[in-house]
Design a protein around this motif. Structure first.
Motif, PDB file in Angstrom:
ATOM      1  N   MET A   1       1.000  -1.185   0.007  1.00 16.04           N
ATOM      2  CA  MET A   1       0.083  -0.057  -0.021  1.00 16.04           C
ATOM      3  C   MET A   1       0.977   1.177  -0.197  1.00 16.04           C
ATOM      4  O   MET A   1       1.690   1.234   0.736  1.00 16.04           O
ATOM      5  CB  MET A   1      -0.870  -0.041   1.260  1.00 16.04           C
ATOM      6  CG  MET A   1      -1.338   1.246   1.625  1.00 16.04           C
ATOM      7  SD  MET A   1      -2.406   1.310   3.063  1.00 16.04           S
ATOM      8  CE  MET A   1      -1.478   0.568   4.400  1.00 16.04           C
ATOM      9  N   PRO A   2       0.694   2.203  -0.643  1.00 17.05           N
ATOM     10  CA  PRO A   2       1.306   3.411  -0.870  1.00 17.05           C
ATOM     11  C   PRO A   2       1.269   3.938   0.475  1.00 17.05           C
ATOM     12  O   PRO A   2       0.237   4.152   1.135  1.00 17.05           O
ATOM     13  CB  PRO A   2       0.777   4.268  -1.742  1.00 17.05           C
ATOM     14  CG  PRO A   2      -0.057   3.429  -2.807  1.00 17.05           C
ATOM     15  CD  PRO A   2      -0.332   2.259  -1.939  1.00 17.05           C
ATOM     16  N   LYS A   3       2.430   4.431   1.094  1.00 15.36           N
ATOM     17  CA  LYS A   3       2.609   5.061   2.401  1.00 15.36           C
ATOM     18  C   LYS A   3       1.575   6.422   2.767  1.00 15.36           C
ATOM     19  O   LYS A   3       1.187   6.526   3.734  1.00 15.36           O
ATOM     20  CB  LYS A   3       3.963   5.526   2.701  1.00 15.36           C
ATOM     21  CG  LYS A   3       4.346   5.996   3.997  1.00 15.36           C
ATOM     22  CD  LYS A   3       5.720   6.114   4.166  1.00 15.36           C
ATOM     23  CE  LYS A   3       6.109   6.798   5.491  1.00 15.36           C
ATOM     24  NZ  LYS A   3       7.313   7.035   5.888  1.00 15.36           N
ATOM     25  N   GLU A   4       1.507   7.130   1.654  1.00 10.99           N
ATOM     26  CA  GLU A   4       0.659   8.407   1.767  1.00 10.99           C
ATOM     27  C   GLU A   4      -0.800   8.016   1.833  1.00 10.99           C
ATOM     28  O   GLU A   4      -1.519   8.604   2.601  1.00 10.99           O
ATOM     29  CB  GLU A   4       0.799   9.280   0.498  1.00 10.99           C
ATOM     30  CG  GLU A   4       0.736   8.654  -0.895  1.00 10.99           C
ATOM     31  CD  GLU A   4       1.259   9.784  -1.835  1.00 10.99           C
ATOM     32  OE1 GLU A   4       0.590   9.967  -2.803  1.00 10.99           O
ATOM     33  OE2 GLU A   4       2.402  10.183  -1.763  1.00 10.99           O
ATOM     34  N   ARG A   5      -1.367   6.937   0.958  1.00 12.47           N
ATOM     35  CA  ARG A   5      -2.709   6.397   1.282  1.00 12.47           C
ATOM     36  C   ARG A   5      -2.781   6.024   2.628  1.00 12.47           C
ATOM     37  O   ARG A   5      -4.063   6.328   3.401  1.00 12.47           O
ATOM     38  CB  ARG A   5      -3.026   5.697   0.112  1.00 12.47           C
ATOM     39  CG  ARG A   5      -4.406   5.129   0.235  1.00 12.47           C
ATOM     40  CD  ARG A   5      -4.989   4.346  -0.704  1.00 12.47           C
ATOM     41  NE  ARG A   5      -4.419   2.889  -0.773  1.00 12.47           N
ATOM     42  CZ  ARG A   5      -4.217   2.018  -1.790  1.00 12.47           C
ATOM     43  NH1 ARG A   5      -4.055   2.659  -2.883  1.00 12.47           N
ATOM     44  NH2 ARG A   5      -3.515   1.066  -1.692  1.00 12.47           N
ATOM     45  N   ARG A   6      -1.884   5.348   3.280  1.00 12.30           N
ATOM     46  CA  ARG A   6      -2.187   4.622   4.683  1.00 12.30           C
ATOM     47  C   ARG A   6      -2.109   5.872   5.728  1.00 12.30           C
ATOM     48  O   ARG A   6      -2.923   5.654   6.553  1.00 12.30           O
ATOM     49  CB  ARG A   6      -0.721   3.875   4.943  1.00 12.30           C
ATOM     50  CG  ARG A   6      -1.099   3.185   6.161  1.00 12.30           C
ATOM     51  CD  ARG A   6       0.198   2.190   6.640  1.00 12.30           C
ATOM     52  NE  ARG A   6      -0.010   1.553   7.899  1.00 12.30           N
ATOM     53  CZ  ARG A   6       1.125   1.261   8.566  1.00 12.30           C
ATOM     54  NH1 ARG A   6       2.196   1.281   8.139  1.00 12.30           N
ATOM     55  NH2 ARG A   6       0.758   0.621   9.753  1.00 12.30           N
ATOM     56  N   GLN A   7      -1.333   6.795   5.445  1.00 16.73           N
ATOM     57  CA  GLN A   7      -1.255   7.961   6.337  1.00 16.73           C
ATOM     58  C   GLN A   7      -2.856   8.638   6.160  1.00 16.73           C
ATOM     59  O   GLN A   7      -3.324   9.174   7.274  1.00 16.73           O
ATOM     60  CB  GLN A   7      -0.106   8.845   6.218  1.00 16.73           C
ATOM     61  CG  GLN A   7       1.264   8.436   6.533  1.00 16.73           C
ATOM     62  CD  GLN A   7       1.414   7.849   7.836  1.00 16.73           C
ATOM     63  OE1 GLN A   7       0.732   8.760   8.715  1.00 16.73           O
ATOM     64  NE2 GLN A   7       2.039   6.804   8.138  1.00 16.73           N
ATOM     65  N   ARG A   8      -3.018   8.941   5.097  1.00 21.11           N
ATOM     66  CA  ARG A   8      -4.507   9.472   4.769  1.00 21.11           C
ATOM     67  C   ARG A   8      -5.608   8.686   5.597  1.00 21.11           C
ATOM     68  O   ARG A   8      -6.352   9.213   6.086  1.00 21.11           O
ATOM     69  CB  ARG A   8      -4.671   9.490   3.414  1.00 21.11           C
ATOM     70  CG  ARG A   8      -5.722  10.566   3.164  1.00 21.11           C
ATOM     71  CD  ARG A   8      -5.893  11.122   1.750  1.00 21.11           C
ATOM     72  NE  ARG A   8      -7.104  11.782   1.551  1.00 21.11           N
ATOM     73  CZ  ARG A   8      -8.198  11.525   0.722  1.00 21.11           C
ATOM     74  NH1 ARG A   8      -7.535  10.655  -0.446  1.00 21.11           N
ATOM     75  NH2 ARG A   8      -8.947  11.912   0.235  1.00 21.11           N
ATOM     76  N   MET A   9      -5.733   7.219   5.327  1.00 24.79           N
ATOM     77  CA  MET A   9      -6.702   6.377   5.811  1.00 24.79           C
ATOM     78  C   MET A   9      -6.352   6.540   7.371  1.00 24.79           C
ATOM     79  O   MET A   9      -7.509   6.633   8.097  1.00 24.79           O
ATOM     80  CB  MET A   9      -6.454   5.035   5.415  1.00 24.79           C
ATOM     81  CG  MET A   9      -7.381   4.126   6.099  1.00 24.79           C
ATOM     82  SD  MET A   9      -7.072   2.360   5.747  1.00 24.79           S
ATOM     83  CE  MET A   9      -7.447   2.320   4.122  1.00 24.79           C
ATOM     84  N   LYS A  10      -5.396   6.482   8.112  1.00 22.77           N
ATOM     85  CA  LYS A  10      -5.126   6.624   9.453  1.00 22.77           C
ATOM     86  C   LYS A  10      -5.703   8.014   9.968  1.00 22.77           C
ATOM     87  O   LYS A  10      -6.355   7.930  10.979  1.00 22.77           O
ATOM     88  CB  LYS A  10      -3.587   6.549   9.722  1.00 22.77           C
ATOM     89  CG  LYS A  10      -3.105   6.459  11.152  1.00 22.77           C
ATOM     90  CD  LYS A  10      -1.501   6.267  11.255  1.00 22.77           C
ATOM     91  CE  LYS A  10      -1.323   6.419  12.708  1.00 22.77           C
ATOM     92  NZ  LYS A  10       0.257   6.342  12.694  1.00 22.77           N
TER      93      LYS A  10
END
Length: 193
Positions: A1-10
């Motif tokens: 998973m792209p890191k930025e998408r994970r950060q946005r989801m979090k």
């Protein structure tokens, strides 16, 4: 998973506290399958937990009370009843019995209430849950024992096997209100009104 998408989801889950999978899918512009896959590391890290149809942000333990606000017991995970208060505090009652009483005591201060479905152990809205009073099986709850379910049909099937009476959230609260003084008046000096 792209890191930025994970950060946005979090960040989205933390901001909203609870979110549906469909809403995360829409906001992140990915499929629901991708959301489920991307949530796995957040769940494994203990940052979020699954709910019925979604996820919730886990409140750090240091912000939660150490025991039930009424009887001071810690409860079985399948019985917990959590009150999110408007001062950012979380109270965790050991069971729906204590949770319903405490919810009534804190009315006006409660932002959200969550409990667990007894069978699936998924987090559900307590205000939409169904409660079975006094099943004929010992579940380790305060008395009268109260068990919560996400669906009325499941609660009715439980009653067929284990007895008890079925109540909506409002009915359960009213039922316990009359018994609260007798159940908890000697514990912690709590006034159940």
């Amino acid at each position: 998973m792209p890191k930025e998408r994970r950060q946005r989801m979090k960040a989205l889950i933390q901001q909203h506290q609870t979110m549906r999978i469909s809403e995360l899918s829409k906001r992140l512009q990915v499929s629901e399958m991708t959301v489920h896959r991307d949530l796995k590391p957040l769940i494994e890290e203990g940052l979020v937990s699954r709910t019925y149809g979604g996820v919730e942000w886990k409140t750090p333990v240091e912000n939660q009370s150490r025991g039930c606000p009424l009887c001071e017991r810690t409860g079985d995970q399948r019985l917990l009843y959590r009150l999110m208060l408007n001062d950012q505090q979380v109270e965790t009652a050991c069971c729906p019995h204590c949770g319903l009483i405490r919810h009534r005591q804190k009315r006006g201060q409660v932002v959200q209430v969550l409990c667990q479905d007894f069978f699936t152990n998924t987090t559900i809205s307590a205000e939409h849950a169904w409660f079975v009073f006094d099943p004929q099986v010992e579940i380790g709850c305060c008395h009268p024992q109260v068990v919560s379910f996400a669906s009325k049909e499941t609660a009715e099937r439980f009653i067929v096997g284990f007895g008890g009476s079925l109540h909506s959230h409002a009915s359960a609260s009213d039922q316990l209100h009359g018994n609260a003084r007798a159940c908890h008046s000697s514990q912690k000096g709590v006034d159940p009104s």
